[in-house]
Design an enzyme around this catalytic site. Structure first.
Site: not given
Length: 158
Positions: A54, A56, A84, A87
């Site tokens: 992701h 992040e 999420c 993260c």
């Protein structure tokens, strides 16, 4: 160098657009500390075949490599979408101070992403994390990233 949260978010948005143009998903993240940009990254889940890639996580990996440390105390993060749980936990473990986000987990789910129905704010509140979470920064611009991505014929969520 100015690392105002809005300026940092604009860098994250630009990186998300770069990712969209390359056929990736519509997420970007930027990390700064002490007036210095440590990283700006986008989501590379499909490119790397790594579900943890992701924006992040990619930005954290880059920032930690750049600083030579996993402790990012004092760092400010701007991410185009509410983090999420994975993260958010990684941001907590890195000890970042503040996370600004634009779009929400509900926006990501509406675009077709397989999201868990728990907000980042709820996770912070339930766990007692000292991480400061600020939503709604350039929210409309961040939501528009999903629309840009959905207009691409090659878009695919996970």
């Amino acid at each position: 160098m100015n690392c105002d949260p809005k300026d940092l978010m604009l860098k994250a948005i630009d990186k998300a657009r770069e990712g969209i143009a390359a056929g990736r998903t519509p997420f970007g993240c930027a990390i700064a500390r002490d007036g210095e940009i440590l990283s700006v990254a986008h989501n590379t889940v499909w490119q790397s075949i790594d579900i943890t890639a992701h924006a992040e996580i990619n930005a954290l990996r880059e920032a930690c490599a750049r600083t030579g440390d996993i402790d990012l105390t004092g760092a400010v993060v701007a991410t185009t979408c509410e983090p999420c749980p994975m993260c958010l936990t990684a941001l907590h473990w890195a000890r970042v101070d503040t996370v600004y986000h634009g779009a929400t987990i509900a926006d990501a789910a509406a675009a077709g992403f397989n999201e868990l129905e728990i907000s980042a704010a709820e996770i912070v509140a339930r766990t007692g994390s000292p991480l400061r979470l600020v939503g709604g920064l350039l929210e409309e611009e961040c939501r528009e990233l999903f629309q840009e991505w959905l207009r691409r014929e090659d878009h695919r969520a996970y």
